[in-house]
Each structure stands twice: as C-alpha cells, then as structure tokens.
Design an enzyme around this catalytic site. Structure first.
Site, PDB file in Angstrom:
ATOM      1  N   GLU A 191      -4.658   3.769   6.570  1.00  0.00           N
ATOM      2  CA  GLU A 191      -4.275   3.598   5.171  1.00  0.00           C
ATOM      3  C   GLU A 191      -4.894   4.726   4.348  1.00  0.00           C
ATOM      4  O   GLU A 191      -4.356   5.146   3.325  1.00  0.00           O
ATOM      5  CB  GLU A 191      -4.796   2.242   4.677  1.00  0.00           C
ATOM      6  CG  GLU A 191      -4.209   1.813   3.365  1.00  0.00           C
ATOM      7  CD  GLU A 191      -5.247   1.218   2.434  1.00  0.00           C
ATOM      8  OE1 GLU A 191      -5.136   1.489   1.236  1.00  0.00           O
ATOM      9  OE2 GLU A 191      -6.152   0.506   2.902  1.00  0.00           O
ATOM     10  N   ARG A 211       0.835  -1.211   0.000  1.00  0.00           N
ATOM     11  CA  ARG A 211       0.000   0.000   0.000  1.00  0.00           C
ATOM     12  C   ARG A 211       0.873   1.265   0.000  1.00  0.00           C
ATOM     13  O   ARG A 211       0.576   2.248   0.667  1.00  0.00           O
ATOM     14  CB  ARG A 211      -0.935   0.035   1.212  1.00  0.00           C
ATOM     15  CG  ARG A 211      -1.967  -1.058   1.242  1.00  0.00           C
ATOM     16  CD  ARG A 211      -2.932  -0.934   0.051  1.00  0.00           C
ATOM     17  NE  ARG A 211      -4.109  -1.742   0.269  1.00  0.00           N
ATOM     18  CZ  ARG A 211      -4.204  -3.044   0.006  1.00  0.00           C
ATOM     19  NH1 ARG A 211      -3.171  -3.678  -0.523  1.00  0.00           N
ATOM     20  NH2 ARG A 211      -5.319  -3.694   0.225  1.00  0.00           N
ATOM     21  N   SER A 247     -10.410  -0.665   3.440  1.00  0.00           N
ATOM     22  CA  SER A 247      -9.582  -0.782   4.649  1.00  0.00           C
ATOM     23  C   SER A 247      -9.215   0.612   5.144  1.00  0.00           C
ATOM     24  O   SER A 247      -8.583   1.371   4.411  1.00  0.00           O
ATOM     25  CB  SER A 247      -8.286  -1.519   4.342  1.00  0.00           C
ATOM     26  OG  SER A 247      -8.546  -2.783   3.805  1.00  0.00           O
TER      27      SER A 247
HETATM   28  N1  EPU Z   1     -10.024 -10.879  10.350  1.00  0.00           N
HETATM   29  C1  EPU Z   1     -10.660 -10.936  11.565  1.00  0.00           C
HETATM   30  N2  EPU Z   1     -11.629 -10.011  11.821  1.00  0.00           N
HETATM   31  C2  EPU Z   1     -11.976  -9.053  10.938  1.00  0.00           C
HETATM   32  C3  EPU Z   1     -11.315  -9.002   9.700  1.00  0.00           C
HETATM   33  C4  EPU Z   1     -10.325  -9.909   9.420  1.00  0.00           C
HETATM   34  O1  EPU Z   1     -10.385 -11.800  12.387  1.00  0.00           O
HETATM   35  O2  EPU Z   1     -12.882  -8.292  11.267  1.00  0.00           O
HETATM   36  C5  EPU Z   1      -9.032 -11.902  10.020  1.00  0.00           C
HETATM   37  C6  EPU Z   1      -9.597 -12.897   9.012  1.00  0.00           C
HETATM   38  O3  EPU Z   1     -10.261 -13.919   9.633  1.00  0.00           O
HETATM   39  C7  EPU Z   1      -8.387 -13.386   8.290  1.00  0.00           C
HETATM   40  C8  EPU Z   1      -7.451 -12.204   8.354  1.00  0.00           C
HETATM   41  O4  EPU Z   1      -7.931 -11.331   9.347  1.00  0.00           O
HETATM   42  O5  EPU Z   1      -7.789 -14.436   8.977  1.00  0.00           O
HETATM   43  C9  EPU Z   1      -7.324 -11.495   7.016  1.00  0.00           C
HETATM   44  O6  EPU Z   1      -8.605 -10.997   6.622  1.00  0.00           O
HETATM   45  P1  EPU Z   1      -8.930 -10.653   5.096  1.00  0.00           P
HETATM   46  O7  EPU Z   1      -8.561 -11.800   4.240  1.00  0.00           O
HETATM   47  O8  EPU Z   1     -10.317 -10.139   5.037  1.00  0.00           O
HETATM   48  O9  EPU Z   1      -7.884  -9.567   4.718  1.00  0.00           O
HETATM   49  P2  EPU Z   1      -7.379  -8.249   5.442  1.00  0.00           P
HETATM   50  O10 EPU Z   1      -5.957  -8.420   5.765  1.00  0.00           O
HETATM   51  O11 EPU Z   1      -8.299  -7.887   6.541  1.00  0.00           O
HETATM   52  C10 EPU Z   1      -6.527  -7.211   3.193  1.00  0.00           C
HETATM   53  C11 EPU Z   1      -6.629  -5.917   2.455  1.00  0.00           C
HETATM   54  C12 EPU Z   1      -7.986  -5.813   1.761  1.00  0.00           C
HETATM   55  C13 EPU Z   1      -8.124  -6.968   0.811  1.00  0.00           C
HETATM   56  C14 EPU Z   1      -7.994  -8.280   1.599  1.00  0.00           C
HETATM   57  C15 EPU Z   1      -8.024  -9.512   0.713  1.00  0.00           C
HETATM   58  C16 EPU Z   1      -5.234  -4.346   3.666  1.00  0.00           C
HETATM   59  C17 EPU Z   1      -5.179  -3.130   4.508  1.00  0.00           C
HETATM   60  N3  EPU Z   1      -6.444  -4.791   3.354  1.00  0.00           N
HETATM   61  O12 EPU Z   1      -7.507  -7.186   4.245  1.00  0.00           O
HETATM   62  O13 EPU Z   1      -7.961  -4.612   0.986  1.00  0.00           O
HETATM   63  O14 EPU Z   1      -9.379  -6.935   0.143  1.00  0.00           O
HETATM   64  O15 EPU Z   1      -6.720  -8.290   2.298  1.00  0.00           O
HETATM   65  O16 EPU Z   1      -6.846  -9.603  -0.003  1.00  0.00           O
HETATM   66  O17 EPU Z   1      -4.189  -4.879   3.301  1.00  0.00           O
HETATM   67  C18 EPU Z   1      -8.563  -2.298   0.911  1.00  0.00           C
HETATM   68  O18 EPU Z   1      -7.359  -2.060   0.786  1.00  0.00           O
HETATM   69  O19 EPU Z   1      -9.423  -1.386   0.928  1.00  0.00           O
HETATM   70  C19 EPU Z   1      -8.985  -3.686   1.102  1.00  0.00           C
HETATM   71  C20 EPU Z   1     -10.240  -3.994   1.357  1.00  0.00           C
END
Ligand code: EPU
Length: 372
Positions: free
Chosen positions: A368, A200, A272
């Site tokens: 972010e 990012r 995010s």
């Molecule tokens: N998780 C939780 N609780 C929550 C959210 C997530 O426990 O409320 C846990 C999930 O269970 C999972 C882990 O966190 O084990 C990762 O969750 P997720 O796959 O949803 O991905 P993220 O790391 O929360 C990132 C990006 C998203 C992108 C997703 C999928 C960032 C800041 N965000 O989210 O990007 O869609 O991966 O690749 O890196 C964005 O940038 O606007 C965005 C939505």
C-alpha cells in the site's frame, strides 16, 4: 506532456460547495503572509515516518497557491527536472536518494466556507496535519471525520490514498479537491464524485499521478451527530466510555490504534504496509476450509476481502525480523524500522513476506505504501 484532459469535473450533481471544474478558486492567501522556502541537499530522515536515511536534491516548502505558482514558474523556466509532492511522508518508503524537487505544502488554514442547515462545508489547506483537522472538527461539533482520528499524515494526502479506518473513509466526507496542474500551472477543482475513490485508491494514484499538486481539500460535515460504530471493537470501546460523543469516539479510536499500531515517533513505520487482498469467493472458501475462523469481509462485485495481517500472521511472520526491518508484533500488516534499517532492508523483507504468503495461500498481497 499533454494538458490535463477533461477528466476533470465538468458537471456534477453534488449539492452545496464547489462542485464544478473551475479555474477560479478563492484566494484565501490574501489574508496571510505568503511563504516559499527552498532547501537544497536536504536529509529526508525526519521527513518520512519510516525514518530511513535519504537525501533530496531540493525541497520547496510553500504555504499558499501564489507561492507554489511563483516557484513552479521558475522551475519550469529553468528546466529544473523531476517534481514530486511530499506531504507528511507517512506513506512513503525511500529506497535511495531523491534526485529532483519535492514540493512540500505547509499551509495550515482551516475555515468554514458555507453552511446549509445541518451541512457545513469546510476548506483545509493541504499542509494541515490530518489529526489537527479531525480535532478542529471535534472542537467545532462537526461530524464525519472522527473515525479517522490519529491517522498520521496531512490533509493533502488524505484523498490520494483515500485514507480509511474503523468503518469510515475520507471519500465519505470529501466534497472536492483543489489542485494545481503541473503542466499548465493552472488551478482546478475536482469534485469528490470524480476522484475515482476506491479502497486506498483514487485518480491521484492513477491518471493524475505526478501531474498535479493538491493544494486544499473541501469537506462536507454535519452538525447532527452521526456516530458510525459498525466496527465492533469501536462500539465496545465507546460503550465503555459512555455516550457516543465526538470526544468519546476519538478517544476510543485512539485507544484501539495505540493497542495495535506503532507510534512512528518511536518506531519507524508507515501504517499498513500492504493492502488487504480482494479475492474470488472460491479462493476465500478454499482457504477458510483449511483455516476455520478466517476473518473475511464482503467486497465489491461479490468478492471477498481477507485481512493481509491475518495471512501474514498465519504464514508465521508476525514479530519476525530480517536484520533491522521487522514485521510488527501486534499487527502483522505493519512493517517496522527496528533502528537504522534502509529502504532496501524494508523492501527486501516485504518481498520475502509477499512471496511466502503467495506460496502458502496462492494470494498475492500488494504494497500500500509508495516505494520510491
Ligand atoms: N489480523 C490478524 N493478525 C494481524 C492483524 C490482523 O489476524 O496481525 C486480523 C484481525 O484479527 C481482524 C482482521 O485481521 O480479524 C482485521 O484486522 P484490523 O481490524 O486490525 O484491520 P486490518 O484490516 O488489518 C485495516 C486498515 C487499517 C485500519 C484498520 C481498522 C488496510 C490496509 N488497513 O487494517 O489502516 O486502521 O483496518 O479499520 O486496509 C493504514 O492504512 O495504515 C491502517 C492502519
């Protein structure tokens, strides 16, 4: 302000497409009617995905380089003051009115610029809606952008924060970025390998912040299928749909996103709100000892990335609100405007969440989203 230094690409080994610093970019505008439109004292409510109320002194919409140059020449001559770029407004939180001029690219051209066997070079105007671009790739059988389906925003914003999702990042397919230097009013092209892309992050958020306008992006795509299904939920969803075709991958990504992320057309948000923190191994081990099953991912330099959404949820914030600002009930990484929230309401919730996560886990999470 000094001219842009020679940090711009001077040499580069990337094959195909334009890779060198250049002051000659193709004048695609020749084939289209140029347009520049100036709007004064304009509401930003419909121009930011949080849907917060704010006003800009001036918005200048331009659809090609010549129009932008035409406006900027006047802007400079008349000393019109602060300049910034507003794309789709999907990663911005306005905390007050914007005093100055917002440049808003509206050009919508996408074109193949070169083909080299399996590799296809595509140029898209900064103003092209990102998902329209990804859909265009699908229609033309071009691989590389499909995992980034349905990310709100514009092509010009994609390199700025190196958008990413489901195991892919914009940097994987960005060959070069066309821009205009706001100081010298000269165009330039910077190769992807010199854009300082990180998680990012890019040179456009750092050394070049406020100094350039991105006018177009060149992508390197492939005709050979290259499904990237490393993200387990994506692999499962695609398998349910059948073969890993471009269409099935796009459908699967859309389905996963719809299940977790609020539609900004319905609930104001900027995706995010926070970045996932990258911590020392010892810190991750300390937290995992207390919370077995803590999700984590390897990051650069032997460090560990912990999902901020998980930390925020464990801190008890998921689904909670403060007045009209809330933490989204299905993905704690996302802050939402529950209706009528101001930028200050949302930042004050964000500050509370940051402080609480720090108190509970000893980790500081950073926004972010750009806060203006
Ligand atoms: N998780 C939780 N609780 C929550 C959210 C997530 O426990 O409320 C846990 C999930 O269970 C999972 C882990 O966190 O084990 C990762 O969750 P997720 O796959 O949803 O991905 P993220 O790391 O929360 C990132 C990006 C998203 C992108 C997703 C999928 C960032 C800041 N965000 O989210 O990007 O869609 O991966 O690749 O890196 C964005 O940038 O606007 C965005 C939505």
């Amino acid at each position: 302000m000094a001219c842009l230094p020679s940090m711009f690409c001077t040499t580069c080994s990337t094959p195909t497409i334009p890779t060198h610093y250049s002051d000659k970019i193709p004048n695609f505008a020749t084939f289209y009617d140029a347009m520049v439109q100036e709007l004064l004292n304009i509401s930003l409510k419909g121009r930011n995905s949080f849907g917060v109320n704010a006003t800009a002194d001036r918005i200048v919409e331009f659809d090609d380089d010549a129009s932008l140059l035409e406006y900027l020449t006047v802007h400079k001559a008349e000393n019109r003051g602060r300049l910034a770029v507003l794309g789709g407004g999907n990663n911005i939180l306005f905390t007050g009115d914007f005093h100055g001029t917002l440049l808003h690219p509206t050009g919508g051209k996408i074109a193949v610029t070169a083909e080299n066997g399996d590799l296809v070079s595509v140029r898209a105007d900064a103003g092209v809606d990102w998902d329209t671009f990804v859909g265009w790739c699908e229609s033309n059988g071009l691989w590389g952008a499909e995992n980034l389906t349905a990310i709100p925003g514009t092509v010009g914003a994609a390199p700025v924060q190196n958008i990413g999702a489901y195991g892919a990042e914009a940097k994987d397919i960005i060959d070069s970025v066309e821009l205009l230097d706001l100081e010298t009013l000269k165009p330039a092209t910077i190769a992807g390998c010199h854009c300082g892309f990180g998680y990012r992050d890019s040179i456009f958020k750092g050394a070049l912040k406020g100094r350039i306008v991105i006018t177009a992006v060149h992508f390197r795509l492939s005709r050979t299928p290259q499904p990237r299904l490393g993200y387990a939920a994506l692999e499962d969803k695609v398998a349910e749909l059948g073969e890993p075709t471009l269409t099935n991958i796009r459908t699967a990504v859309r389905t996963i996103r719809d299940g977790k992320l609020p539609d900004p057309a319905v609930t104001g948000n900027a995706g995010s709100f926070f970045k996932n923190p990258v911590v020392e191994n010892a810190t991750a081990e300390r937290i995992a000892a207390e919370y077995p099953g803590m999700p984590s991912f390897p990051a650069a330099e032997g460090k560990i990335k912990i999902p901020a959404g998980w930390l925020i949820e464990k801190a008890g914030w998921k689904g909670h609100s403060r007045g009209k600002a809330g933490v989204y009930e299905r993905q704690a990484l996302v802050l939402v405007n529950l209706g009528g929230a101001t930028g200050a309401d949302i930042t004050s919730l964000a500050e509370e969440v940051i402080a609480d996560v720090e108190r509970k886990f000893g980790i500081r999470i950073d926004a972010e989203v750009n806060i203006w």
